[in-house]
Structure formats: C-alpha cells, structure tokens
Scaffold this active site. Structure first.
Site, PDB file in Angstrom:
ATOM      1  N   GLU A 138       0.862  -1.198   0.000  1.00 47.82           N
ATOM      2  CA  GLU A 138       0.000   0.000   0.000  1.00 47.82           C
ATOM      3  C   GLU A 138       0.888   1.234   0.000  1.00 47.82           C
ATOM      4  O   GLU A 138       2.101   1.131   0.220  1.00 47.82           O
ATOM      5  CB  GLU A 138      -0.907  -0.020   1.246  1.00 47.82           C
ATOM      6  CG  GLU A 138      -1.825  -1.227   1.239  1.00 47.82           C
ATOM      7  CD  GLU A 138      -2.698  -1.323   2.488  1.00 47.82           C
ATOM      8  OE1 GLU A 138      -2.673  -0.393   3.320  1.00 47.82           O
ATOM      9  OE2 GLU A 138      -3.405  -2.333   2.619  1.00 47.82           O
ATOM     10  N   SER A 143       7.780  -2.002   2.740  1.00 48.27           N
ATOM     11  CA  SER A 143       8.598  -2.963   3.497  1.00 48.27           C
ATOM     12  C   SER A 143       7.850  -3.421   4.746  1.00 48.27           C
ATOM     13  O   SER A 143       7.956  -4.561   5.169  1.00 48.27           O
ATOM     14  CB  SER A 143       9.925  -2.314   3.909  1.00 48.27           C
ATOM     15  OG  SER A 143      10.601  -1.832   2.773  1.00 48.27           O
ATOM     16  N   THR A 169       1.467  -4.937  -9.999  1.00 48.14           N
ATOM     17  CA  THR A 169       1.718  -5.373 -11.373  1.00 48.14           C
ATOM     18  C   THR A 169       0.404  -5.938 -11.923  1.00 48.14           C
ATOM     19  O   THR A 169      -0.182  -6.837 -11.313  1.00 48.14           O
ATOM     20  CB  THR A 169       2.862  -6.425 -11.392  1.00 48.14           C
ATOM     21  OG1 THR A 169       4.007  -5.836 -10.781  1.00 48.14           O
ATOM     22  CG2 THR A 169       3.191  -6.861 -12.805  1.00 48.14           C
ATOM     23  N   ILE A 348      30.795   0.726 -20.972  1.00 55.10           N
ATOM     24  CA  ILE A 348      31.534   0.125 -22.090  1.00 55.10           C
ATOM     25  C   ILE A 348      31.046   0.689 -23.428  1.00 55.10           C
ATOM     26  O   ILE A 348      31.815   0.866 -24.361  1.00 55.10           O
ATOM     27  CB  ILE A 348      31.426  -1.426 -22.029  1.00 55.10           C
ATOM     28  CG1 ILE A 348      32.261  -1.939 -20.852  1.00 55.10           C
ATOM     29  CG2 ILE A 348      31.843  -2.079 -23.343  1.00 55.10           C
ATOM     30  CD1 ILE A 348      32.130  -3.414 -20.551  1.00 55.10           C
ATOM     31  N   GLY A 351      29.348   6.990 -24.935  1.00 53.78           N
ATOM     32  CA  GLY A 351      28.237   7.901 -25.252  1.00 53.78           C
ATOM     33  C   GLY A 351      27.072   7.177 -25.903  1.00 53.78           C
ATOM     34  O   GLY A 351      25.899   7.517 -25.668  1.00 53.78           O
ATOM     35  N   GLU A 374       9.402  -6.897  -4.461  1.00 55.88           N
ATOM     36  CA  GLU A 374       9.336  -8.114  -3.629  1.00 55.88           C
ATOM     37  C   GLU A 374      10.364  -8.096  -2.496  1.00 55.88           C
ATOM     38  O   GLU A 374      10.969  -9.114  -2.162  1.00 55.88           O
ATOM     39  CB  GLU A 374       9.467  -9.370  -4.499  1.00 55.88           C
ATOM     40  CG  GLU A 374       8.321  -9.450  -5.491  1.00 55.88           C
ATOM     41  CD  GLU A 374       8.123 -10.800  -6.113  1.00 55.88           C
ATOM     42  OE1 GLU A 374       8.415 -11.794  -5.451  1.00 55.88           O
ATOM     43  OE2 GLU A 374       7.668 -10.822  -7.261  1.00 55.88           O
ATOM     44  N   SER A 377      16.693  -4.634  -1.274  1.00 54.97           N
ATOM     45  CA  SER A 377      17.958  -5.297  -0.887  1.00 54.97           C
ATOM     46  C   SER A 377      18.159  -5.214   0.625  1.00 54.97           C
ATOM     47  O   SER A 377      18.658  -6.161   1.250  1.00 54.97           O
ATOM     48  CB  SER A 377      19.143  -4.639  -1.603  1.00 54.97           C
ATOM     49  OG  SER A 377      19.111  -4.993  -2.964  1.00 54.97           O
ATOM     50  N   GLU A 378      17.763  -4.085   1.212  1.00 53.38           N
ATOM     51  CA  GLU A 378      17.927  -3.924   2.669  1.00 53.38           C
ATOM     52  C   GLU A 378      17.078  -4.973   3.403  1.00 53.38           C
ATOM     53  O   GLU A 378      17.525  -5.574   4.377  1.00 53.38           O
ATOM     54  CB  GLU A 378      17.510  -2.514   3.109  1.00 53.38           C
ATOM     55  CG  GLU A 378      18.443  -1.396   2.646  1.00 53.38           C
ATOM     56  CD  GLU A 378      18.267  -1.006   1.176  1.00 53.38           C
ATOM     57  OE1 GLU A 378      17.295  -1.457   0.529  1.00 53.38           O
ATOM     58  OE2 GLU A 378      19.110  -0.239   0.665  1.00 53.38           O
TER      59      GLU A 378
HETATM   60  C1  FAD Z   1       7.520  -1.929 -10.709  1.00 53.35           C
HETATM   61  C2  FAD Z   1       6.999  -2.397  -9.380  1.00 53.35           C
HETATM   62  C3  FAD Z   1       6.137  -3.490  -9.340  1.00 53.35           C
HETATM   63  C4  FAD Z   1       5.595  -3.915  -8.106  1.00 53.35           C
HETATM   64  N1  FAD Z   1       4.680  -4.942  -8.093  1.00 53.35           N
HETATM   65  C5  FAD Z   1       4.057  -5.246  -6.925  1.00 53.35           C
HETATM   66  C6  FAD Z   1       2.993  -6.205  -6.920  1.00 53.35           C
HETATM   67  O1  FAD Z   1       2.624  -6.797  -7.953  1.00 53.35           O
HETATM   68  N2  FAD Z   1       2.354  -6.449  -5.730  1.00 53.35           N
HETATM   69  C7  FAD Z   1       2.718  -5.823  -4.562  1.00 53.35           C
HETATM   70  O2  FAD Z   1       2.098  -6.095  -3.527  1.00 53.35           O
HETATM   71  N3  FAD Z   1       3.732  -4.913  -4.544  1.00 53.35           N
HETATM   72  C8  FAD Z   1       4.401  -4.613  -5.701  1.00 53.35           C
HETATM   73  N4  FAD Z   1       5.413  -3.663  -5.701  1.00 53.35           N
HETATM   74  C9  FAD Z   1       5.766  -2.994  -4.438  1.00 53.35           C
HETATM   75  C10 FAD Z   1       7.134  -3.363  -3.903  1.00 53.35           C
HETATM   76  O3  FAD Z   1       7.119  -4.679  -3.391  1.00 53.35           O
HETATM   77  C11 FAD Z   1       7.526  -2.300  -2.873  1.00 53.35           C
HETATM   78  O4  FAD Z   1       7.797  -1.129  -3.596  1.00 53.35           O
HETATM   79  C12 FAD Z   1       8.714  -2.695  -2.051  1.00 53.35           C
HETATM   80  O5  FAD Z   1       8.383  -3.754  -1.183  1.00 53.35           O
HETATM   81  C13 FAD Z   1       9.283  -1.522  -1.224  1.00 53.35           C
HETATM   82  O6  FAD Z   1       8.281  -0.848  -0.535  1.00 53.35           O
HETATM   83  P1  FAD Z   1       8.208   0.767  -0.636  1.00 53.35           P
HETATM   84  O7  FAD Z   1       8.273   1.103  -2.063  1.00 53.35           O
HETATM   85  O8  FAD Z   1       7.024   1.204   0.127  1.00 53.35           O
HETATM   86  O9  FAD Z   1       9.529   1.265   0.059  1.00 53.35           O
HETATM   87  P2  FAD Z   1       9.765   1.568   1.662  1.00 53.35           P
HETATM   88  O10 FAD Z   1       9.311   0.380   2.448  1.00 53.35           O
HETATM   89  O11 FAD Z   1       9.150   2.885   1.950  1.00 53.35           O
HETATM   90  O12 FAD Z   1      11.312   1.667   1.703  1.00 53.35           O
HETATM   91  C14 FAD Z   1      12.034   2.861   1.397  1.00 53.35           C
HETATM   92  C15 FAD Z   1      13.498   2.620   1.749  1.00 53.35           C
HETATM   93  O13 FAD Z   1      13.637   2.346   3.144  1.00 53.35           O
HETATM   94  C16 FAD Z   1      14.291   1.112   3.340  1.00 53.35           C
HETATM   95  N5  FAD Z   1      13.764   0.434   4.527  1.00 53.35           N
HETATM   96  C17 FAD Z   1      12.457   0.249   4.881  1.00 53.35           C
HETATM   97  N6  FAD Z   1      12.368  -0.426   6.025  1.00 53.35           N
HETATM   98  C18 FAD Z   1      13.636  -0.690   6.434  1.00 53.35           C
HETATM   99  C19 FAD Z   1      14.226  -1.354   7.557  1.00 53.35           C
HETATM  100  N7  FAD Z   1      13.468  -1.934   8.493  1.00 53.35           N
HETATM  101  N8  FAD Z   1      15.574  -1.406   7.634  1.00 53.35           N
HETATM  102  C20 FAD Z   1      16.350  -0.860   6.664  1.00 53.35           C
HETATM  103  N9  FAD Z   1      15.860  -0.210   5.583  1.00 53.35           N
HETATM  104  C21 FAD Z   1      14.526  -0.131   5.457  1.00 53.35           C
HETATM  105  C22 FAD Z   1      14.000   0.320   2.064  1.00 53.35           C
HETATM  106  O14 FAD Z   1      14.960  -0.715   1.869  1.00 53.35           O
HETATM  107  C23 FAD Z   1      14.082   1.411   1.014  1.00 53.35           C
HETATM  108  O15 FAD Z   1      15.417   1.644   0.666  1.00 53.35           O
HETATM  109  C24 FAD Z   1       5.984  -3.257  -6.911  1.00 53.35           C
HETATM  110  C25 FAD Z   1       6.882  -2.184  -6.957  1.00 53.35           C
HETATM  111  C26 FAD Z   1       7.371  -1.749  -8.171  1.00 53.35           C
HETATM  112  C27 FAD Z   1       8.317  -0.568  -8.192  1.00 53.35           C
END
Ligand code: FAD
Length: 391
Positions: A138, A143, A169, A348, A351, A374, A377-378
């Site tokens: 949402e 995360s 998606t 590589i 431009g 999904e 990396s964090e």
């Molecule tokens: C192209 C695309 C397709 C997607 N498709 C789907 C889908 O089909 N279904 C679905 O449900 N979701 C989907 N997503 C959502 C995706 O899973 C989330 O964007 C992702 O899980 C990260 O959540 P956020 O964007 O709210 O980032 P945030 O949770 O707000 O994170 C922001 C930053 O804070 C860091 N962070 C957050 N919490 C912590 C912590 N505890 N410790 C250290 N660092 C932290 C994160 O690593 C990140 O760098 C999609 C996203 C994209 C971009």
C-alpha cells in the site's frame, strides 16, 4: 559453537536435463521472435502487451510450475528460472509481468487455495486466458507490509473490502487478483487474510497507472476496493493467515526476481561483449584494453555466481526444502549484480550507451526494479541476517 551456515551436505546436479534445455530454447525463440522487435516501442509509450501474455500462455509459460491437472506445464523451478531469464534477457518488463503472474497470483492460489478454488482459477491463469495480479503493498506500507490499512470486514456470509493497494503489477489489466487485507486490529499478530477477487466484482477497480523509470511495458497500478462485497468462498485459507501466506509466496517470488536480475545482467553483458569487440579506439578493439576486459571478467564471474545462487534456491524449492535464506540471498545478490552489470555495460558503450539507439540504457533502467520489488535489498539483508543468526 557457531551455527552451520551452509546447508551442507547438499547435492545439486549442474547438468541441465533435455527438458529444461528445450524449455529454455523455446522461451528464447519466443522472445527473439515476438518480443525483441517491439521492446523499445512498448517501453517508449508504456504499452503493456496483453497479447504477448496470452501467447506465452499458449506455450505453457504462464503456468510453468502449475501441475498439469490444473492446466499448467507441470514443470519445476529450474525450468521456471530458465524461462524468466530467457525472457528478461530480451525484455525485463515482460520478465517481471511473467514473474508476478506465475509466482505471486498463481503461486498464492496454488499454495493456499482449496480444491474448488484451484479448479476454478488455475486453468484460466496457467493457460494465459486470464492475467493475474497480487496486492500486498500500500502507499504507506511497503517494506512494513504487515501494517496494511486495507480492511476486510465480515458481515453475515460476505466480506466487505475497503482500501487501496499500490504498485500492483497488472493492477488495471488483471482478470483476477489475490488481495491481502487486514481482518484484525492494526499491529495485531495474524491480522491479515487473503482473498481472490475477480475483475468485474462491484467495488473493485483499477486506479492510477505509474509512469516509471524502467520496466515500462509492465503495467504497475493502484487497485481500489470501495465497499467491495465478496462471498466467503473467495477467502484463501484461514482467517488471519494472509501475511504468513504472503511471506511463503514471497520466498518463491524472490527466486523469480533473482532470475529476472540474472536475465537482465546476461542481456547487458552479451551486448557489452559484442560491442567491445566491434568498437575500435586508438586503432584497437576496446576489448583489448584491460580496463574494459576486466569489467567483462567481473561481469561474467558475478553473473555465474548469481545464476548458481538462483538455481540453488530453485533446487531447494523443488525438493520442498527450507529456502527462505537461499531465495533472499539469490534475490539480493542477483539484483545488485544486475544493476552493476547494466551500469558497466553503459560505461563500455560510452556515449552510445547513453542513447536509446543501443540496448544497454534500457537494461540499466530496468535493472533497478530488481533491488526494490518483492522486498528491497535492505529487507533481503534483514531476512538473511535473521536466518544466519538463528542458525
Ligand atoms: C515496478 C513495481 C512493481 C511492483 N509490483 C508489486 C505487486 O505486484 N504487488 C505488490 O504487492 N507490490 C508490488 N510492488 C511494491 C514493492 O514490493 C515495494 O515497492 C517494495 O516492497 C518496497 O516498498 P516501498 O516502495 O514502500 O519502500 P519503503 O518500504 O518505503 O522503503 C524505502 C526505503 O527504506 C528502506 N527500509 C524500509 N524499512 C527498512 C528497515 N526496516 N531497515 C532498513 N531499511 C529499510 C527500504 O529498503 C528502502 O530503501 C511493486 C513495486 C514496483 C516498483
């Protein structure tokens, strides 16, 4: 004594069997013939090619691991990894859409649907007649997905869904979605439940489509539930199990994002090798400069390591072995090397790499999604650290 970090002894056969090679070759041919010619045109206008999804369904690519009795290809995770890699080598967007359809929506119903639900939905999804989506994220809970605000309230025999899912998606174009909604109090344990919601259900609509940096041919959009009433027969598994189910689904889903990263990295690498042999500066191919050839050596080594990590996670998934740590490792490493490989590939190309006339700028843009979707990396590092520390 330190816990044993690696699941030894484990056996993994590095030789791909005939079936796996044939499936990979079929996906490769399909991508070359039907996807490659349109990649930049779709990317430019953010066109989600639904026909391509249907066509992949006819080849069994929309239900790779779905058993044949439910209309799927009845294969395993190794074949699935190879399919995603081959498609992503040509177009990350189609690879992402294929991954979301197979692992998330279809995967959730396959793992947690009852027999009636599996029979009703899987054949349509596995043959590509229907496109699936999966809504967990949402606007304010990515995360921290367990803190979701979208609710499902039981009234007599019905559930009433209210709230918005973001970044989904196929949020607009899917024929069916699996949505995870809160059925308990905020922050309570086991407070979420999963449901299937077919398109056309009153109160369920697609919302805003995102305008993205990369993966532009994969539709990403809101899904809005506004007093959406669904029968209890749409519930997947037990009330309160939705988040636990999602974590299991994501364990498998992360293998597909790892494969997506490997495929993108391979595509960028192959383009960079070819160009480095063709491009001459100072009367020599640029591949003869150690600065360039060492980049290629790093890329080749890292791609192989990522591929092996991904196949290992797939192997464990096939065997039904625990693989939370392995899938998180594969996803984390493959995503990061996809970004690194694509960045070096642009370098590589010099431009020319910065223009849309050559393929590497797209790999560069697409690769970044792998470190975010999904679980970032964090978050993967949190999962790996937790697994490592509990032993
Ligand atoms: C192209 C695309 C397709 C997607 N498709 C789907 C889908 O089909 N279904 C679905 O449900 N979701 C989907 N997503 C959502 C995706 O899973 C989330 O964007 C992702 O899980 C990260 O959540 P956020 O964007 O709210 O980032 P945030 O949770 O707000 O994170 C922001 C930053 O804070 C860091 N962070 C957050 N919490 C912590 C912590 N505890 N410790 C250290 N660092 C932290 C994160 O690593 C990140 O760098 C999609 C996203 C994209 C971009």
């Amino acid at each position: 004594m330190l816990p044993f970090l690696f699941n030894r002894p484990y056996h993994m056969d590095f030789e791909l069997d005939e079936v796996s090679l044939q499936v990979a070759s079929m996906a490769r041919d399909f991508a070359q013939q039907h996807i490659r010619p349109h990649v930049m045109e779709w990317d430019e206008v953010q066109h989600f090619p639904i026909d391509i999804m249907h066509a992949m369904g006819k080849l069994g690519l929309m239900g790779v691991v779905v058993p044949e009795e439910y209309g799927g290809a009845g294969m395993g995770y190794i074949e699935y990894i190879l399919v995603i890699e081959e498609i992503a080598k040509v177009c990350g967007s189609i690879g992402l859409s294929l991954a979301a359809h197979n692992s998330l929506c279809t995967g959730h119903i396959l793992a947690f649907g009852n027999e009636e639900q599996k029979k009703a939905y899987l054949p349509k999804l596995a043959t590509g007649e229907w496109i699936g989506s999966w809504g967990l994220t949402e606007a304010n809970t990515g995360s921290d997905a367990a803190n979701m605000q979208c609710t499902a309230v039981k009234k007599n025999d019905e559930w009433i869904l209210n709230g918005t899912k973001n970044w989904i998606t196929h949020g607009i174009s899917s024929n069916i979605t699996v949505v995870v909604a809160r059925t308990g109090a905020p922050r309570e344990r086991n407070n979420a439940t999963a449901f299937v919601v077919p398109r056309g259900t009153s109160g369920f609509t697609g919302g805003k489509k995102e305008n993205k940096l990369g993966m532009r041919a994969s539709e990403t959009a809101e899904m809005i539930f506004d007093n959406c009433r669904i029968p209890d027969s749409y519930r997947l598994g037990n009330v309160g199990d939705g988040f636990k189910q999602s974590l299991k689904v994501l364990d498998g889903g992360r293998i597909s994002i790892a494969a997506l990263g490997v495929g993108i990295a391979k595509g960028a690498y192959e383009a960079a090798v070819k160009y480095s042999k063709e491009r001459h500066q100072f009367d020599k191919p640029i591949s003869s400069f150690q600065a360039i050839s060492f980049k290629l050596a790093d890329m080749a080594t890292e791609i192989m390591a990522a591929d092996l990590l991904t196949l290992q996670a797939g192997y464990r998934k096939n065997k039904g072995l625990p693989m939370t740590k392995e899938s998180a490792m594969a996803k984390y490493y493959s995503s990061e090397i996809a970004v690194k490989t694509a960045t070096d590939a642009v370098q590589i190309f010099g431009g020319y790499g910065y223009t849309k006339d050559f393929p590497v700028e797209k790999y560069y843009r697409d690769s970044k999604l792998c470190t975010i979707g999904e679980g970032t990396s964090e978050i993967q590092k949190i999962v790996i650290a937790r697994e490592v520390l509990i032993g």
